[in-house]
Design an enzyme around this catalytic site. Structure first.
Site: not given
Ligand code: DGJ
Length: 714
Positions: A464, A526
């Site tokens: 990430d 997301d």
């Protein structure tokens, strides 16, 4: 694939010709488009000119530079030690060879056998300043064209590069529209089509990553071009950092299309004898609409950009704990979730953020890659072993490029983050960016991540990256960061070849070809709301293959939008990518779990088709009340159509959807009223969706070729 005759280069493959010639030492563009056999097009070029202009300003230039009368944007901008910036690059030599070279330190497409591509290198030389520019072209069998440039300073003085783009193409035409992918966090890669205007229309990122906001992709399309037909000229940069892509319509009017590292905020000192390699741009021409373009990108990226075991291995169905628990988990909770995941058929359990340091919220511990024994008292090795014993694989989240000020790493090395002395250190999500332009910082990351991966049976990593750069100290920092990051990724991924790496950047903030070279899949967004995902996945598929897209079923009301959507639709959208589940399964009813089990079973039976088949967009969610796309196996024996109705229209006309990509003469057994239907009927007549009065309804139709039943044989 590459011919040279009468000073003319003809690059052709897969239905595409790209032709340019050397005139008075200068490479002049003649043509890019549908294959032509004749390459001597010199006599067909414009001899015209316009008042109050120079010859260079009205030419089609293959490597436009600054200073001798071309007033459009150059590909190169150099400041020499004496302050001058005029260059005069002239043809010196060229070579044509089979295969394709590696690009030093940069991700790039590749060949496995030399015959898969041919490469042309043209050396241009500025004799006054002893500077050499090498133009690189590699043509792949499917018609994709890789372009880049390498600059070498052969003088004894340093020079400063202020701009070095990877590709520039001049068109005599101006009958184009632009197509780009824009967005923001949780709304990535929405398709935007618009008009050219006289002047320069550009998209760019200066955030230190390719970004959620703009993708390093630009297409010029004819006004009549659709998904299924018409001409498209596209450029995509294999790079994860700051970029610019532009279409410039000059007064003549000629159109110039360019892509490369963003010149804004960029400068690079090239010392005596030094070289600079620009990232690679992939150029694609299609006369079969946007789908034709996408299929060229998909095949190239799946097979000759992605690498390693998972390039062609099916991707596991995963359960991720992020939206199930966020930071609030215990070892028991994780084990329970993994168990429920196993029961519905998942194959991989992913432990997301919050397992290390003292991290119980997003305000600390990034940089301290040691397990939090309070939360996971028996350690990672034990947890991974327990999950593995259940028959699942174990995966782990990292955010290696970041540091929280509240961390041991920051306390020990406060100067390791990107910062400018005397300026504030702007935090975002309470964190700072580690300065990967520094080799010792890269080495720390390599060691820290490797130590964790060696400590337990970890077979998947989610990598990430959750903020943009600020207070960048120097104009070369952002690109040096990318080179450092690529070295880190190259080292870690080759050290752990069995691990499946999934890129992520607050969802899809770094969804680009650069990442795909190291990590064959990326967390698309997301935003897990299936309705929003229609737009995001549709847009993403313009360039990137479905096998690159992580896509999860999550809870309702959705955590990003609050929207309540049917589980079937959530499943069908997630099954249109690499399927995962990201919700608290203990809160799901037995009926819901049965439905998920069936989804996973269906997906497992069909995932090769989804992950490695041809993908066709049929109905755009950006244009109407429906979205539809179709997967077709390479041998056209199997296909799945997914269609989605956005909103119910009272007393509306039922929707007819026409398939594509099938074999017209083959009969298919379909799940559409269990009918056996011939390919040409499915493609030309289509089927009518059997709608009910439900918003965001989804339809899945599987088609399987009936052996030996073709036209006239039944
Ligand atoms: C952003 C990612 O996109 C999410 O999926 C999750 O991993 C969080 N970061 C964790 O902090």
């Amino acid at each position: 694939m590459i011919e040279f005759q009468n000073q003319i280069f003809h690059l052709h493959a897969g239905g595409m010709s790209y032709i340019f010639g050397i005139e008075e030492g200068v490479p002049q563009m003649y043509y890019w488009g549908k294959t032509v056999e004749v390459s001597d097009l010199k006599g067909l070029m414009s001899q015209g000119g316009m008042g109050w202009s120079t010859q260079a300003d009205t030419q089609l230039l293959e490597m436009p530079v600054y200073g001798t009368g071309d007033y459009r944007s150059p590909m190169l901008e150099i400041e020499f030690a004496d302050g001058s910036g005029v260059t005069e690059f002239r043809y010196q030599s060229h070579r044509i060879y089979d295969g394709k070279p590696k690009l030093n330190g940069l991700p790039a497409t590749y060949t496995e056998q030399e015959k898969e591509a041919q490469t042309l290198e043209i050396v241009l030389y500025d004799a006054l300043k002893k500077t050499e520019a090498v133009l690189l072209y590699s043509v792949f069998e499917n018609g994709a064209l890789a372009r880049s440039i390498r600059l070498k300073n052969n003088s004894s003085e340093p020079l400063k590069m202020k701009r070095i783009l990877s590709a520039s193409v001049d068109f005599y035409d101006d009958d184009f529209e632009t197509l780009t992918l824009h967005g923001s966090w949780a709304r990535e890669r929405h398709v935007e089509r618009g008009k050219l205007f006289h002047g320069k229309k550009s998209i760019s990122s200066s955030r230190g990553a390719s970004s959620h906001h703009k993708n390093p992709f630009l297409a010029l399309v004819r006004p009549y071009t659709t998904e299924q037909q018409g001409e498209v000229y596209a450029m995509n940069l294999i790079y994860s950092g700051n970029f610019e892509a532009a279409a410039e319509l000059s007064s003549y009017p000629l159109t110039r299309m360019q892509i490369g590292i963003n010149p804004f905020g960029f400068a690079w000192e090239l010392g005596a004898g030094q070289e600079f390699q620009a990232p690679e741009a992939i150029l694609v021409y299609s006369d079969m609409g946007l789908n034709g373009m996408s299929r060229i990108y998909h095949d190239l990226y799946r097979n000759r950009l992605c690498r390693g075991k998972y390039r062609s291995a099916v991707r596991p169905v995963l359960v991720n704990n992020w939206e199930a628990t966020y930071f609030d988990f215990t070892e028991e909770k994780l084990i329970a979730l993994a168990k429920e995941g196993k029961e519905i058929g998942a194959e991989l359990f992913v432990l997301d953020d919050g397992w290390f340091g003292k991290r119980n919220q997003d305000n600390c511990s990034l940089g301290d890659w040691k397990v939090n024994m309070e939360k996971i008292p028996h350690g990672l090795e034990d947890l991974a072993a327990k999950v593995t014993e259940m028959g699942l694989r174990f995966g782990l989240w990292f955010e290696p490029e970041m540091v929280n000020p509240d961390s041991d790493l920051y306390r020990a090395h406060p100067d390791w983050c990107i910062h400018t002395e005397g300026r504030p250190r702007t935090e975002s999500r309470n964190q700072l960016v580690l300065d990967l332009s520094r080799p010792e910082v890269c080495d720390y990351i390599i060691d820290a991540v490797s130590a964790v991966l060696s400590s337990a049976k970890i077979t998947y990593v989610k990598w990430d990256m959750n903020r943009s750069m600020t207070e960048i100290p120097r104009s070369d920092t952002a690109h040096k960061y990318m080179l450092g990051l690529y070295r880190v990724m190259e080292t870690v991924t080759s050290r752990f070849p069995e691990v499946l790496f999934e890129g992520c950047s607050g969802g899809g903030g770094r969804f680009d070809g650069g990442m795909l070279y190291y990590m064959p899949q990326i967390w698309t967004s997301d935003d897990t709301d299936a309705y929003e995902r229609l737009f995001i996945q549709y847009g993403t598929s313009m360039v990137y293959p479905v096998s690159a897209m992580g896509s999860h079923v999550s809870a309702v009301p959705n955590h990003q939008t609050g929207r309540i959507t049917p589980l079937k639709s959530r499943g069908d959208v997630a099954m249109s990518g690499n399927l995962g589940y990201e919700l608290d399964l203990s809160k799901c009813s037995p009926e819901e779990k049965e439905q998920m089990k069936a989804q996973i079973a269906f997906y497992k039976a069909n995932r090769e088709l989804v992950q490695f088949g041809d993908f066709y967009r049929i109905e755009s969610p950006f244009e109407g009340n429906y979205a539809a796309w179709q997967f077709v196996s390479k041998d056209k024996q199997e296909s799945i159509l997914y269609a989605f109705k956005k909103m119910t229209v009272p007393n509306g006309k039922p929707k007819r959807v026409k398939m594509t990509g099938l074999d017209k003469d083959t009969y298919y057994e379909t799940t559409y009223q269990n009918q056996r239907i011939k390919g040409d009927v499915l493609m030309n007549v289509g089927i009518i969706l059997e709608e009910t009065a439900q918003d965001f309804e989804s339809f899945a139709i599987k088609m399987t070729a009936v052996p030996d039943v073709s036209a006239g044989k039944e």
